[in-house]
Scaffold this motif. Structure first.
Motif, short mmCIF file in Angstrom:
data_model
loop_
_atom_site.label_atom_id
_atom_site.label_comp_id
_atom_site.label_asym_id
_atom_site.label_seq_id
_atom_site.Cartn_x
_atom_site.Cartn_y
_atom_site.Cartn_z
N ALA A 1 -7.71 -1.51 -4.50
CA ALA A 1 -9.10 -1.14 -4.20
C ALA A 1 -10.02 -1.49 -5.36
O ALA A 1 -11.16 -1.93 -5.15
CB ALA A 1 -9.18 0.35 -3.88
N ARG B 1 -2.43 1.39 -4.33
CA ARG B 1 -3.65 1.42 -3.51
C ARG B 1 -4.90 1.46 -4.39
O ARG B 1 -5.88 0.76 -4.12
CB ARG B 1 -3.62 2.64 -2.57
N PHE C 1 -5.59 3.91 2.05
CA PHE C 1 -6.22 2.78 1.37
C PHE C 1 -7.58 2.46 1.99
O PHE C 1 -8.56 2.22 1.27
CB PHE C 1 -5.31 1.56 1.44
N LEU D 1 0.82 -1.21 0.00
CA LEU D 1 0.00 0.00 0.00
C LEU D 1 0.86 1.26 0.00
O LEU D 1 0.39 2.34 0.39
CB LEU D 1 -0.92 -0.01 1.23
N ASP E 1 0.05 5.54 -4.18
CA ASP E 1 -1.36 5.74 -4.53
C ASP E 1 -1.77 4.85 -5.69
O ASP E 1 -2.89 4.33 -5.71
CB ASP E 1 -1.58 7.21 -4.90
#
Length: 283
Positions: A135, A131, A176, A125, A128
């Protein structure tokens, strides 16, 4: 997610708790103090003080008086109960393959494993971009929870940064978690912070969690860290193989708190009710 302990204590202590006994089920127990569900920002929260069950080891009939039930995302929600969908948000599920570039790698290039759960790998994580990618892959599971009829979701292993060997930190985990919670809210699901008492108010105020599910907050004397943030919307699971005293002692201690977390005592493996190792006591 607490590291698993040996099963010897579970079998010995679990015998005393087998079946749906209900310590504290009288006038002061959770069934009596439960409030009606409320809706915040379009998602329905579980009722405060409700008796619940934690059925991650397999679906079982809903215990008498229980109105909130957590189950794995691969199981259907319990009929007639407020369903919480378990998702391993920060680590891989056993047997599920993930792209190598989304996992923390050790110095020799192998995926980093959770020491307590060696068949689970940690998501990386640290950026960005990663992450967002993790996700996005988790979104289908979140949407599946909603489509199955669950009303909330818990994302396990929020504290994975503490096992990441420095690959990422708390701020990365918070960033996250915020993505996961936003996706769940968009799907109409409330969200539960899982463990991680030292997060303080960041879970509620930055990430957007609506309530908390804890493991062994009495055992580690940290229940107030959750109720100070989420009030009566805290659902705690204690385990028969590692109690501070008897189940009755645990229930007396947590019921004396104000507000009190909704607490149950379960067998460590959370096995279904037809398993000889099953144990369930509601405070």
């Amino acid at each position: 997610m607490r590291a698993p302990l040996g099963l010897v204590g579970l079998v010995v202590l679990g015998l005393a708790l087998t079946g749906c006994t209900a310590a504290g089920a009288g006038a002061g127990g959770p069934a009596a103090r439960a409030s009606s569900p409320s809706t915040v920002d379009g998602v329905e929260l579980p009722p405060e003080g409700a008796r619940f069950d934690y059925q991650l080891g397999g679906a079982s009939p809903v215990p008498d008086g229980a109105t909130v039930v957590a189950r794995d995302s691969t199981d259907d929600p319990a009929p007639g109960a407020y369903g919480i969908c378990y998702v391993n948000g920060f680590q891989t599920q056993p047997g599920v393959e993930w792209p190598d570039d989304l996992l923390v790698r050790t110095a020799d290039g192998e995926p980093l494993v959770d020491p307590g759960w060696p068949d689970e790998h940690l998501f990386d994580l640290s950026t960005d971009a990663v992450r967002q990618a993790v996700a996005e892959r988790q979104a289908s599971t979140i949407d599946g929870c909603a489509e199955s009829g669950y009303r909330a979701v818990e994302f396990d292993n929020l504290d994975s940064w503490t096992r990441s060997d420095g690959a990422f930190g708390e701020d990365d985990a918070v960033a996250f978690a915020t993505l996961l919670v936003a996706r769940a809210h968009a799907a109409g699901l409330a969200t539960a912070q899982k463990n991680t008492a030292d997060l303080g108010t960041r879970g509620r105020d930055e990430i957007g969690y609506d309530f908390a599910i804890t493991e062994e907050c009495d055992r580690y004397d940290e229940c107030a860290a959750y109720t100070d943030v989420y009030g009566g919307l805290v659902y705690d699971v204690e385990y028969t193989d590692d109690l501070r005293g008897s189940a009755a002692t645990v229930c007396a201690r947590v019921d004396a708190l104000d507000p009190a977390p909704s607490t149950i005592v379960r067998d460590r493996d959370l096995v279904p009710a037809d398993d000889p190792a099953y144990a369930y006591t509601a405070c």
